[in-house]
Design a protein around this motif. Structure first.
Motif, PDB file in Angstrom:
ATOM      1  N   PHE A  90       0.838  -1.182   0.000  1.00 15.05           N
ATOM      2  CA  PHE A  90       0.000   0.000   0.000  1.00 15.05           C
ATOM      3  C   PHE A  90       0.881   1.243   0.000  1.00 15.05           C
ATOM      4  O   PHE A  90       1.990   1.222   0.527  1.00 15.05           O
ATOM      5  CB  PHE A  90      -0.903   0.008   1.244  1.00 15.05           C
ATOM      6  N   SER A  94      -1.702   4.169   6.657  1.00 11.57           N
ATOM      7  CA  SER A  94      -3.112   4.151   7.061  1.00 11.57           C
ATOM      8  C   SER A  94      -3.939   3.235   6.164  1.00 11.57           C
ATOM      9  O   SER A  94      -4.809   2.502   6.649  1.00 11.57           O
ATOM     10  CB  SER A  94      -3.690   5.565   7.063  1.00 11.57           C
ATOM     11  N   ARG A  95      -3.669   3.241   4.873  1.00  8.51           N
ATOM     12  CA  ARG A  95      -4.383   2.328   3.973  1.00  8.51           C
ATOM     13  C   ARG A  95      -4.043   0.874   4.284  1.00  8.51           C
ATOM     14  O   ARG A  95      -4.900   0.002   4.246  1.00  8.51           O
ATOM     15  CB  ARG A  95      -4.046   2.634   2.518  1.00  8.51           C
TER      16      ARG A  95
END
Length: 120
Positions: A90, A94-95
């Motif tokens: 990612f 946060s993702r």
């Protein structure tokens, strides 16, 4: 003629200096990676914690995937192929955390035991 040569050399020097300044000010983009694989014999999911890499290279991610497979094989007696890709990458942490939490929530909803694997 001399003025043109001086102008060219000073423009070239400015271009070189501005290129160095941009290269020095750029921070490496980090990529967050975590790996997971379900157990084929029992309802359990092996999952690693997110790790950040400065490189977006497929080789770096695939190497980490092989380390994850070796760790699962050694600690839990599995027979995972080392060449397979078990990792998910990612662009930011946060993702990666949201996707990992979603996988854990789905597995827990189906009564799958979550086994957190620390990869060294």
């Amino acid at each position: 003629m001399k003025a043109t040569a001086i102008l060219r050399s000073s423009l070239l020097a400015l271009l070189c200096l501005s290129g160095k300044a941009e290269a020095q000010s750029e921070k490496p983009r980090l990529q967050t990676v975590w790996c997971s694989v379900p157990d084929s014999n029992e309802p359990q999911l092996f999952i690693s914690n997110p790790v950040q890499f400065a490189s977006h290279s497929f080789i770096v991610i695939n190497t980490y995937s092989g380390r994850f497979a070796r760790t699962v094989n050694a600690r839990f007696g599995q027979h995972l192929p080392l060449e397979s890709n078990y990792c998910h990458s990612f662009p930011n942490a946060s993702r990666a955390a949201m996707a990992r939490a979603d996988v854990i929530a789905r597995a827990s909803a189906h009564n799958v035991r979550i086994m957190t694997v620390s990869v060294f």
